[in-house]
Motif scaffolding. Structure first.
Motif, mmCIF file in Angstrom:
data_model
loop_
_atom_site.group_PDB
_atom_site.id
_atom_site.type_symbol
_atom_site.label_atom_id
_atom_site.label_comp_id
_atom_site.label_asym_id
_atom_site.label_seq_id
_atom_site.Cartn_x
_atom_site.Cartn_y
_atom_site.Cartn_z
ATOM 1 N N LEU A 129 -2.468 6.314 5.312
ATOM 2 C CA LEU A 129 -1.619 5.194 5.948
ATOM 3 C C LEU A 129 -2.041 3.816 5.586
ATOM 4 C CD1 LEU A 129 -1.240 6.693 9.813
ATOM 5 C CD2 LEU A 129 0.839 6.316 8.277
ATOM 6 N N ALA A 130 -3.392 3.784 5.412
ATOM 7 C CA ALA A 130 -3.955 2.417 4.804
ATOM 8 C C ALA A 130 -3.553 2.237 3.433
ATOM 9 C CB ALA A 130 -5.356 2.454 5.097
ATOM 10 N N GLU A 131 -3.516 3.307 2.723
ATOM 11 C CA GLU A 131 -2.938 3.116 1.252
ATOM 12 C C GLU A 131 -1.848 2.741 1.088
ATOM 13 O OE1 GLU A 131 -6.199 6.193 -1.011
ATOM 14 O OE2 GLU A 131 -4.336 7.086 -0.019
ATOM 15 N N ILE A 132 -0.789 3.439 2.095
ATOM 16 C CA ILE A 132 0.680 3.303 2.063
ATOM 17 C C ILE A 132 1.017 1.789 2.425
ATOM 18 C CG2 ILE A 132 2.919 3.448 3.318
ATOM 19 C CD1 ILE A 132 1.830 6.591 3.594
ATOM 20 N N PHE A 133 0.155 1.215 3.232
ATOM 21 C CA PHE A 133 0.458 -0.182 3.762
ATOM 22 C C PHE A 133 -0.146 -1.232 2.519
ATOM 23 C CE2 PHE A 133 0.596 -2.603 7.934
ATOM 24 C CZ PHE A 133 1.303 -3.764 7.304
ATOM 25 N N GLU A 134 -1.240 -0.788 1.895
ATOM 26 C CA GLU A 134 -1.842 -1.453 0.804
ATOM 27 C C GLU A 134 -0.692 -1.446 -0.414
ATOM 28 O OE1 GLU A 134 -5.936 -2.018 -1.649
ATOM 29 O OE2 GLU A 134 -5.187 -0.103 -0.641
ATOM 30 N N THR A 159 4.271 3.287 12.819
ATOM 31 C CA THR A 159 4.613 3.528 11.485
ATOM 32 C C THR A 159 6.097 3.846 11.174
ATOM 33 O OG1 THR A 159 2.586 5.026 11.290
ATOM 34 C CG2 THR A 159 4.439 5.494 9.522
ATOM 35 N N THR A 160 6.797 4.268 12.245
ATOM 36 C CA THR A 160 8.366 4.541 11.879
ATOM 37 C C THR A 160 9.034 3.144 12.027
ATOM 38 O OG1 THR A 160 8.352 6.409 13.087
ATOM 39 C CG2 THR A 160 10.435 5.442 12.812
ATOM 40 N N TYR A 161 8.468 2.263 12.935
ATOM 41 C CA TYR A 161 8.823 0.764 13.044
ATOM 42 C C TYR A 161 8.840 -0.039 11.495
ATOM 43 C CZ TYR A 161 9.931 0.527 17.931
ATOM 44 O OH TYR A 161 10.366 1.010 19.505
ATOM 45 N N LEU A 162 7.613 0.349 11.067
ATOM 46 C CA LEU A 162 7.437 -0.293 9.724
ATOM 47 C C LEU A 162 8.075 -0.026 8.562
ATOM 48 C CD1 LEU A 162 3.152 -0.611 10.113
ATOM 49 C CD2 LEU A 162 4.859 -2.609 10.139
ATOM 50 N N VAL A 163 8.426 1.327 8.476
ATOM 51 C CA VAL A 163 8.871 2.024 7.504
ATOM 52 C C VAL A 163 10.543 1.809 7.655
ATOM 53 C CG1 VAL A 163 9.633 4.270 6.386
ATOM 54 C CG2 VAL A 163 7.296 3.964 7.045
ATOM 55 N N THR A 164 11.019 1.789 8.586
ATOM 56 C CA THR A 164 12.389 1.735 8.760
ATOM 57 C C THR A 164 12.829 0.297 8.942
ATOM 58 O OG1 THR A 164 12.219 1.726 11.351
ATOM 59 C CG2 THR A 164 12.743 3.801 10.244
ATOM 60 N N ALA A 165 12.076 -0.698 9.038
ATOM 61 C CA ALA A 165 12.458 -2.195 9.040
ATOM 62 C C ALA A 165 11.293 -2.899 8.205
ATOM 63 C CB ALA A 165 12.699 -2.721 10.213
ATOM 64 N N PRO A 216 8.757 -1.006 -3.336
ATOM 65 C CA PRO A 216 7.935 0.272 -4.105
ATOM 66 C C PRO A 216 8.897 0.734 -5.388
ATOM 67 C CG PRO A 216 7.791 0.619 -1.639
ATOM 68 C CD PRO A 216 8.833 -0.576 -2.146
ATOM 69 N N SER A 217 8.055 0.976 -6.246
ATOM 70 C CA SER A 217 8.515 1.570 -7.343
ATOM 71 C C SER A 217 9.322 2.847 -7.008
ATOM 72 C CB SER A 217 7.671 1.730 -8.558
ATOM 73 O OG SER A 217 6.634 2.620 -8.165
ATOM 74 N N PRO A 218 10.181 3.643 -7.731
ATOM 75 C CA PRO A 218 10.603 4.823 -7.169
ATOM 76 C C PRO A 218 9.533 5.971 -7.023
ATOM 77 C CG PRO A 218 12.221 4.046 -8.783
ATOM 78 C CD PRO A 218 10.952 3.045 -8.733
ATOM 79 N N ALA A 226 8.802 7.812 -3.448
ATOM 80 C CA ALA A 226 8.751 9.130 -3.261
ATOM 81 C C ALA A 226 7.445 9.678 -2.625
ATOM 82 C CB ALA A 226 9.027 9.744 -4.592
ATOM 83 N N GLN A 227 6.306 8.988 -3.218
ATOM 84 C CA GLN A 227 4.933 9.620 -2.734
ATOM 85 C C GLN A 227 4.912 9.170 -1.306
ATOM 86 O OE1 GLN A 227 1.758 7.988 -4.906
ATOM 87 N NE2 GLN A 227 0.173 9.486 -3.952
ATOM 88 N N ILE A 228 5.287 7.986 -0.805
ATOM 89 C CA ILE A 228 5.118 7.471 0.429
ATOM 90 C C ILE A 228 6.030 8.650 1.327
ATOM 91 C CG2 ILE A 228 5.873 5.876 2.161
ATOM 92 C CD1 ILE A 228 5.382 3.674 -0.022
ATOM 93 N N ALA A 229 7.359 8.841 1.018
ATOM 94 C CA ALA A 229 8.073 9.765 1.807
ATOM 95 C C ALA A 229 7.444 10.963 1.899
ATOM 96 C CB ALA A 229 9.557 9.696 0.920
#
Length: 446
Positions: free
Chosen positions: A27-32, A68-74, A115-117, A121-124
């Protein structure tokens, strides 16, 4: 609250973990990866991961899967606000009643990027598809603009009444703790850096009173009068005043304050749309903090209303938050529109002046920008919230209290960085030959 930068273009700087598409990201890497590297803040998450310097003074702690859902969806301000207001995201190193210093550090650090495609995709894959399904926002959030039509068209009387109710009818007790004894929810004017909030609010009313050239026996109309601070200030000095507010709780509080001060013969506050005021011939009209709710397209009708309520030679003062330019869209960003001022609009002082001039019959005499004073006002409101934090949470709930701390601290940064300003525009109603009877130079004390 425009404190975080937003970029609509892809960045070449991706988190180091984004290059290994076969590995799931923490999760920290995703945010970063979303905000860029070289962090000066610390990011921690409920999966045990972290990013950024371990000794950072401030940081973000993602506590729950819902966050996490709040951050990803908005992505951006709105997602952060949802996670923070709901308690799913913590600002480390800050009191929730005044997160100013932490927000200032975060605003310098966070630059949301698309993010790049490959990274997306990796985040998803790392999060799972369930986090990309929108969920209900916190209960403090207003409906998006496109879903408010049930309340009427934008800036119709019914919809204006609803959005004013949303923001101002929170709790008079809560406002007393945040605003202090003056119950004034507009920018104060500090005579010096050491002045108290109460001194500064009194000084603001004094300045407006003098600019309007009011004297005993005069008549003042104060539209969008709030809890009646200007109404009572003028009435104490022998002026007959009518105030109007769309907030029922404000009107009830103000009327009781008028009775308590023995001002009923001079002052009244009506629970009313300002457009329902039919009296005319006023010596002055003041609008202190109402213009932000009017809508830029409605300025001609708004200023015409005020002109038509004045006698010839009468004075008009418009006090409102503005943008530092006149060209951008007036609509507020997602956070402000959903959590603070639904349907609010801001524009530059130049557009306000031109719209006032264009109605005819009015001459703009003076304008000034006092944005630094609003940053100081917000500082003091945050301080009051911290001092009354436990009572505030008991009165309105943790989520609403956290929202107010966030909103005021974020707006303070906005005023400090010249993202928003506060302008006074002073005008007079001319006679039919275009004349005024004013002194040659300003007659008020700064």
């Amino acid at each position: 609250m425009t404190t975080f930068k937003d970029s609509s273009t892809s960045t070449t700087h991706e988190s180091r973990s984004a290059h290994d598409s076969s590995r799931k990201m923490t999760l920290a890497e995703i945010f970063e990866s979303l905000v860029g590297g070289n962090l000066s803040i610390r990011i921690t998450a409920y999966d045990g991961s972290s990013a950024g310097p371990a000794d950072a003074e401030y940081g973000l702690n993602l506590k729950t899967s819902r966050g996490t859902t709040y951050l990803v969806t908005a992505p951006g301000d709105l997602g952060l606000a949802r996670a923070y207001v709901s308690g799913d995201l913590e600002l480390i190193g800050a009191h929730p009643g005044d997160p100013y210093h932490a927000l200032r550090a975060l605003a310098a650090d966070l630059e949301f990027k698309r993010p790049s495609p490959l990274t997306l995709a990796q985040i998803a894959r790392s999060l799972g598809i369930e986090h990309f399904k929108p969920i209900a926002p916190p209960p403090q959030e207003a409906l998006p603009r496109w879903r408010r039509f049930a309340e009427g068209l934008r800036h119709s009387r019914s919809r204006d009444a609803e959005v004013i109710h949303y923001h101002y009818d929170v709790s008079n007790t809560f406002y007393e703790w945040v605003l202090g004894p003056s119950m004034t929810y507009t920018c104060a004017l500090y005579p010096d850096l050491e002045a108290s909030l109460e001194t500064a609010q009194e000084n603001k009313y004094r300045l407006i009173f003098e600019k309007l050239r009011l004297k005993p026996g005069d008549r003042l109309l104060d539209i969008g009068c709030g809890w009646g601070g200007m109404v009572r200030y003028a009435a104490r000095r022998g002026v007959k005043v009518i105030g109007a507010t769309l907030s029922k709780e404000q009107a009830e509080w103000a009327q009781q304050a008028i009775i308590d001060e023995g001002l009923s013969d001079l002052a009244e506050v009506r629970h009313s749309d300002y457009r329902d005021i039919t009296e005319t011939g006023f010596d002055a009209v003041s609008s202190i903090g109402l213009t932000e709710h009017i809508g830029v397209s409605n300025y001609p009708a708004y200023f015409t209303f005020m002109r038509d309520r004045l006698r010839v030679g009468g004075m008009l003062l418009n006090h409102c938050i503005t943008r530092p330019d006149n060209g951008k869209s007036g609509r507020a960003g997602s956070f402000i529109d959903r959590y603070v001022f639904p349907d609010g609009e801001l524009t530059g002082s130049g557009k306000i002046i031109s719209k006032l001039q264009d109605i005819g019959g009015m001459e703009v005499i003076h304008e000034e920008n006092i944005r630094d004073h609003y940053a100081m006002t917000l500082r003091d409101w945050n301080r009051n919230l911290v001092e009354h934090w436990d009572e505030a949470v008991a009165e309105v709930g943790d989520g609403t209290a956290r929202l107010w701390g966030l909103y005021m601290a974020g707006c303070r940064i906005g005023f400090e960085r010249d993202i928003v300003q506060l302008h006074h525009v002073l005008a007079t109603k001319l006679d039919d030959k275009g004349r005024n009877d004013l002194p040659l130079r300003p007659w008020w004390q700064p």
